[in-house]
Write an enzyme that holds these catalytic residues in place. Structure first.
Site, PDB file in Angstrom:
ATOM      1  N   CYS A  24       0.821  -1.216   0.000  1.00 31.70           N
ATOM      2  CA  CYS A  24       0.000   0.000   0.000  1.00 31.70           C
ATOM      3  C   CYS A  24       0.859   1.271   0.000  1.00 31.70           C
ATOM      4  O   CYS A  24       1.541   1.561   0.991  1.00 31.70           O
ATOM      5  CB  CYS A  24      -0.913  -0.045   1.225  1.00 31.70           C
ATOM      6  SG  CYS A  24      -1.769   1.490   1.588  1.00 31.70           S
ATOM      7  N   CYS A  27      -0.074   3.837   2.718  1.00 26.93           N
ATOM      8  CA  CYS A  27       0.385   3.366   4.032  1.00 26.93           C
ATOM      9  C   CYS A  27       1.826   3.797   4.268  1.00 26.93           C
ATOM     10  O   CYS A  27       2.189   4.224   5.367  1.00 26.93           O
ATOM     11  CB  CYS A  27       0.288   1.845   4.130  1.00 26.93           C
ATOM     12  SG  CYS A  27      -1.390   1.203   3.985  1.00 26.93           S
TER      13      CYS A  27
END
Length: 100
Positions: A24, A27
């Site tokens: 991600c 993230c």
């Protein structure tokens, strides 16, 4: 993991859980923000990262549908939950506003 996790979130100080995934991009962008938040708040908060791919049952239990998802716990209760990117000052304000 689940038993240890439940012990951690029952602390009387706020526990910010960052549900992430290795793949991600957002993230990874949140990681330095969380580091700055920890530097600002120090021992007043615990910050914990949970990889949803390695902890699918935990992610399911807390209805994590996208990453990053931030959940603020205190005394075992969810105080605040949001997904997506959030900037440092806004995050600090939300943590302070939602703690006991």
């Amino acid at each position: 993991m689940s038993k240890k996790f439940s012990e951690i979130i029952k602390q009387d100080k706020p526990v910010l859980v960052d549900f992430i995934a290795e793949w991600c991009g957002p993230c990874k962008m949140m990681s330095p923000v969380l580091k700055e938040v920890k530097e600002c708040l120090g021992d007043r908060i615990t910050i914990l990262k949970i990889d949803v791919d390695k902890n699918q049952a935990l992610a399911s239990e807390y209805n994590v549908r996208s990453v990053p998802t931030l959940i603020l716990f205190q005394d075992g209760l969810i105080k605040w939950k949001e997904f997506g990117l959030i900037e440092k000052n806004e995050l600090i304000e939300k943590i302070i506003r939602h703690q006991n």
